[in-house]
Design a protein around this motif. Sequence first.
Motif, PDB file in Angstrom:
ATOM      1  N   PRO A 233      -4.487  10.860  -4.655  1.00  0.00           N
ATOM      2  CA  PRO A 233      -4.260   9.924  -3.555  1.00  0.00           C
ATOM      3  C   PRO A 233      -5.580   9.356  -3.049  1.00  0.00           C
ATOM      4  O   PRO A 233      -6.652   9.824  -3.442  1.00  0.00           O
ATOM      5  N   ALA A 234      -5.495   8.365  -2.169  1.00  0.00           N
ATOM      6  CA  ALA A 234      -6.706   7.832  -1.538  1.00  0.00           C
ATOM      7  C   ALA A 234      -7.311   8.933  -0.686  1.00  0.00           C
ATOM      8  O   ALA A 234      -6.584   9.728  -0.095  1.00  0.00           O
TER       9      ALA A 234
ATOM     10  N   TYR B 237       0.833  -1.211   0.000  1.00  0.00           N
ATOM     11  CA  TYR B 237       0.000   0.000   0.000  1.00  0.00           C
ATOM     12  C   TYR B 237       0.866   1.259   0.000  1.00  0.00           C
ATOM     13  O   TYR B 237       0.499   2.285  -0.591  1.00  0.00           O
TER      14      TYR B 237
ATOM     15  N   LYS C 243       1.800   1.847  -3.469  1.00  0.00           N
ATOM     16  CA  LYS C 243       0.656   2.391  -4.224  1.00  0.00           C
ATOM     17  C   LYS C 243       0.582   3.911  -4.031  1.00  0.00           C
ATOM     18  O   LYS C 243       0.473   4.667  -5.006  1.00  0.00           O
ATOM     19  N   ALA C 244       0.710   4.320  -2.777  1.00  0.00           N
ATOM     20  CA  ALA C 244       0.650   5.762  -2.493  1.00  0.00           C
ATOM     21  C   ALA C 244       1.820   6.482  -3.164  1.00  0.00           C
ATOM     22  O   ALA C 244       1.660   7.558  -3.758  1.00  0.00           O
TER      23      ALA C 244
ATOM     24  N   ARG D 178       1.328   6.721  -7.002  1.00  0.00           N
ATOM     25  CA  ARG D 178       0.312   7.741  -7.315  1.00  0.00           C
ATOM     26  C   ARG D 178       0.939   9.141  -7.242  1.00  0.00           C
ATOM     27  O   ARG D 178       0.733   9.965  -8.133  1.00  0.00           O
TER      28      ARG D 178
ATOM     29  N   ASP E  76     -10.357   4.011  -0.928  1.00  0.00           N
ATOM     30  CA  ASP E  76      -9.086   3.841  -1.605  1.00  0.00           C
ATOM     31  C   ASP E  76      -9.395   3.158  -2.931  1.00  0.00           C
ATOM     32  O   ASP E  76      -9.690   1.965  -2.969  1.00  0.00           O
TER      33      ASP E  76
END
Length: 507
Positions: A304-305, A290, A293-294, A297, A310
């Motif tokens: 972002p989430a 995760y 992933k952030a 992005r 998310d």
Amino acid sequence: LTRQKKKPGYHVVHIAAEMAPVAKVGGLGDVVTGLGRALQKKGHLVEIILPKYDCMDYSRIKNLKVLDVELYSYFDGQTHKNKIWLGIVEGLPVYFIEPHHPAKFFWRGQFYGENDDFKRFTYFCRAALEFLLQSGKRPDMIHTHDWQTAVVAPLYWDIYVPQGLDSARLAFTCHNFEYQGVDAPGALASCGLNVPQLHRPDRMQDNFAHDRVNLLKGGIVFSNVVTTVSPTYAQEVRSPEGGRGLHLTLAQHLKKFFGVLNGIDDEAWNPATDPLLEYQFSADDLSGKYANKAALRARLGLAPADASEDKPLVGCITRLVPQKGVHLIRHSIYRTLECGGQFILLGSSPVPNIQREFEGIARDFEQHPHIRLILKYDEALSHSIYAASDMFVIPSIFEPCGLTQMIAMRYGSIPIVRKTGGLNDSVFDADDSSYPEAKKNGFTFTAPNEGGLNFALDRAMSYYKTDRDWWQRLVSRAMKMDYSWNHSADEYIELYRQCLERASSRF
Ligand code: ADP
């Protein structure tokens, strides 16, 4: 040729046009390295022979040095000088052949796509065998790959066995029946072969264009064992459509034809140790996934989430060619957006109008918070995308094996694939009750159209959004599946063994 070996190991020489990571266009490059390393780990002596391309990644070759030999090989009525270089790639010894031919065959800034590819690779094959002969090597197996090195087989029997290079049996792996190496018969004479003897329906005459010769067919006819890269594709190519005209040839050689599923190099592709990732992670602790992933992005300028959700991140890493289902790749971008996801495409196309089309889509989404298209080849970025994405789309029209679904799973990205070729042998639908729970690892569809793709993508999206615990269990399971070369390498060893033990009659 029948022999009782005291040492368990075989001496295997791969002659190939690609090898990852130094000279890689697609999966073939990964296979040469992955299979080579797996065989080496099991105690076999593996050597590779490659062209010395100007455009290789020389930084990945250790101890590269030119050998103190001059190798003269025949082409077009003359002999030409070659330099031989030796280096280590991923722990494997590799001989690089540098022709001193006026056409500068491997001095072109690209691996393939030249008008004289037929000449370039038949030259290389002749020089590779000449090198084996001159160096006194006595391999047990010579393993060739795709049309580029298929001509090794007729050259071996017709020209090199009579000169004493006769220790080996030949294995030929066809990674894709789409590319066959077809040219006028005269082109075959350049490397010293006897055209009237080979330009025959049961030998190398092309099955469609009877005034042409077909290198891939020669690899099939003249090798002792022929494989392709998955059991399902081995079935598919026996049809007129799948075999691209070679189904009849395969029918005649069925006894020596096998489908062996490729593996992936699980050391090179290991999210727990991958130096190209910002955060390493494993099936038991997905927090690093995760974090990747952030980070990705942020790097690519995607949103972002937010606190409430998310969004699922869908990845796609591919050559953009019709085989890969480009229209469905394009559709999956828009469908992902409709379903509330984010999409990253990493790909490039050798086909100008496809490249242009995707450049247009990339421009449309240049500043978009949820879509990014990166139209180039980028090994490092590919690792980040596998690690960051939740899902991975592969809507191929046909797919001999496919490696990206296996890499995606290892990095916790759930594959959404069309059921064809090796995809059918490695991805098992989460909603298909005919599979045991332990086998389910992705989402599949059959119809090669938008409805088919929606059927699989929508289900994945729905699970992701409504049952995150279920999703995480699916991710952990997919990550723990064994798609290493370990098992497949054993299958190749068994094929080598059978081949070496068979009576010494040629075919
Ligand atoms: P094919 O051999 O038909 O191209 P495979 O799935 O067998 O397809 O292998 C593709 C390999 O190439 C994978 O290792 C994938 O990560 C890599 N790849 C494809 N396109 C790119 C790209 N644009 N950038 C980086 N790696 C890529």
